[in-house]
Design a protein around this motif. Structure first.
Motif, PDB file in Angstrom:
ATOM      1  N   GLN A 163       0.990  -1.007  -0.021  1.00  0.00           N
ATOM      2  CA  GLN A 163       0.016   0.008   0.090  1.00  0.00           C
ATOM      3  C   GLN A 163       0.763   1.089   0.118  1.00  0.00           C
ATOM      4  O   GLN A 163       0.681   2.240  -0.543  1.00  0.00           O
ATOM      5  N   TYR A 164       1.938   1.188   0.753  1.00  0.00           N
ATOM      6  CA  TYR A 164       2.723   2.411   0.630  1.00  0.00           C
ATOM      7  C   TYR A 164       4.348   1.803   0.570  1.00  0.00           C
ATOM      8  O   TYR A 164       5.031   1.448   1.499  1.00  0.00           O
ATOM      9  N   PRO A 165       4.662   1.528  -0.852  1.00  0.00           N
ATOM     10  CA  PRO A 165       6.027   1.230  -1.011  1.00  0.00           C
ATOM     11  C   PRO A 165       7.172   2.073  -0.441  1.00  0.00           C
ATOM     12  O   PRO A 165       6.968   3.301  -0.414  1.00  0.00           O
ATOM     13  N   PHE A 173       0.688 -16.070  -7.021  1.00  0.00           N
ATOM     14  CA  PHE A 173      -0.248 -15.346  -6.452  1.00  0.00           C
ATOM     15  C   PHE A 173       0.097 -13.921  -6.171  1.00  0.00           C
ATOM     16  O   PHE A 173       1.319 -13.779  -5.457  1.00  0.00           O
ATOM     17  N   ALA A 174      -0.412 -13.070  -6.492  1.00  0.00           N
ATOM     18  CA  ALA A 174      -0.373 -11.398  -6.195  1.00  0.00           C
ATOM     19  C   ALA A 174      -1.285 -11.084  -5.343  1.00  0.00           C
ATOM     20  O   ALA A 174      -2.569 -11.036  -5.520  1.00  0.00           O
ATOM     21  N   VAL A 175      -0.675 -10.327  -3.990  1.00  0.00           N
ATOM     22  CA  VAL A 175      -1.801  -9.504  -3.214  1.00  0.00           C
ATOM     23  C   VAL A 175      -1.383  -8.177  -3.556  1.00  0.00           C
ATOM     24  O   VAL A 175      -0.501  -7.700  -3.254  1.00  0.00           O
ATOM     25  N   LEU A 176      -2.349  -7.432  -4.003  1.00  0.00           N
ATOM     26  CA  LEU A 176      -2.535  -6.229  -4.333  1.00  0.00           C
ATOM     27  C   LEU A 176      -3.072  -5.104  -3.442  1.00  0.00           C
ATOM     28  O   LEU A 176      -4.530  -5.134  -3.298  1.00  0.00           O
ATOM     29  N   ASP A 177      -2.349  -4.536  -2.356  1.00  0.00           N
ATOM     30  CA  ASP A 177      -2.866  -3.629  -1.350  1.00  0.00           C
ATOM     31  C   ASP A 177      -3.135  -2.401  -1.474  1.00  0.00           C
ATOM     32  O   ASP A 177      -2.181  -1.479  -1.455  1.00  0.00           O
ATOM     33  N   GLU A 178      -4.367  -2.035  -2.080  1.00  0.00           N
ATOM     34  CA  GLU A 178      -4.813  -0.664  -2.476  1.00  0.00           C
ATOM     35  C   GLU A 178      -3.748  -0.088  -3.548  1.00  0.00           C
ATOM     36  O   GLU A 178      -3.433   1.037  -3.185  1.00  0.00           O
ATOM     37  N   SER A 199       6.796   9.708  -7.591  1.00  0.00           N
ATOM     38  CA  SER A 199       5.560  10.127  -6.831  1.00  0.00           C
ATOM     39  C   SER A 199       4.935   8.709  -6.660  1.00  0.00           C
ATOM     40  O   SER A 199       5.421   7.772  -6.829  1.00  0.00           O
ATOM     41  N   GLY A 200       3.604   9.095  -5.938  1.00  0.00           N
ATOM     42  CA  GLY A 200       2.889   7.893  -5.536  1.00  0.00           C
ATOM     43  C   GLY A 200       2.469   7.164  -6.667  1.00  0.00           C
ATOM     44  O   GLY A 200       2.691   5.685  -6.555  1.00  0.00           O
TER      45      GLY A 200
END
Length: 253
Positions: free
Chosen positions: A91-93, A168-173, A149-150
């Motif tokens: 979510q926040y790299p 499997f990929a978990v994509l957090d927001e 940038s974000g």
């Protein structure tokens, strides 16, 4: 076909007031080629699930299991989970000063596969993936996420996913902070990885706008650390129209 199976998962964190339970019995099964969307209000446990799958040490599993093709994921270290085929788009790299994108990507790919990719082929693959994600070639020589940038950080997360080819990929927001153009580019990247690698995807989001570009077969509503309801893509449309009130009312009573 691979299967990621979560059974009756309970997860807690330590706070100043003591142990606090966040996940209260989550059960999900994700198979290769499936796209699952997790939606829910803030504080419902969505990101906790993502971090727990990835192995973040802050989150303590008190009961329940996570397995991939029968193997106990909870017994694996973080790097073992990556080598087994799990990927988390954060979510926040975070920024990694002093480590260039070029070095990071090739080192990570070598660690995951157990051998270094052939340089000529790898360079071509990286350039091709960057072009598709509209990442400027100069970024290859910049430090990981430093000064990005974000939206650029989120594109780089998807770049990693495309190059590492997880099961499997978990994509957090992944959609948070993206303008409409960046959202389309990121969504295209997810769809490519899904179709080319038969990747299973767990997509965590607050909003339905990304679901206009990435179509889930399954939608799960998280409320208070539990799966409150499950359905198909029509459930996301209902949430867009009516919000989470009908799920929250019993919790607040």
């Amino acid at each position: 076909m691979s299967t990621l199976e979560i059974k009756d998962l309970h997860v807690s964190i330590e706070t100043e007031q003591g142990s606090k339970e966040i996940l209260k019995g989550v059960t999900l099964t994700i198979k290769s080629g499936e796209i699952h969307a997790i939606m829910g209000p803030n504080g419902s446990g969505k990101s906790t699930l993502a971090s727990t799958i990835a192995g973040h040490p802050r989150y303590q599993v008190t009961s329940g299991t996570i397995t991939m093709d029968g193997e106990d994921v909870l017994e694996m270290s973080v790097d073992e989970r990556a080598r087994a085929g799990l990927f988390l788009a954060m979510q926040y790299p975070v920024e990694v000063p002093g480590v260039t994108m070029t070095n990071f990507l090739r080192t990570a790919k070598t660690a995951i596969d157990g051998e270094a990719p052939k340089l000529r082929t790898w360079t071509k693959d990286v350039r091709g993936a960057m072009e598709k994600l509209k990442i400027d070639a100069d970024f290859a020589n910049r430090n990981v996420n430093e000064g990005f940038s974000g939206g650029e950080k989120k594109r780089v997360e998807i770049l990693q996913m495309e190059l590492f080819k997880p099961n499997f990929a978990v994509l957090d927001e992944t959609d948070s902070g993206l303008d409409i153009d960046a959202l389309r580019v990121v969504s295209d990247g997810v769809n490519r990885a899904h179709s080319e690698n038969d990747m299973g995807t767990l997509l965590i989001t607050h909003y339905t706008r990304i679901l206009n570009y990435i179509t889930p077969q399954f939608v799960h509503v998280f409320v208070d650390g539990r799966v409150a309801e499950q359905g198909g893509p029509e459930l996301a449309d209902e949430l867009e129209a009516n919000g989470y009130d009908r799920f929250l009312a019993p919790v607040q009573a």
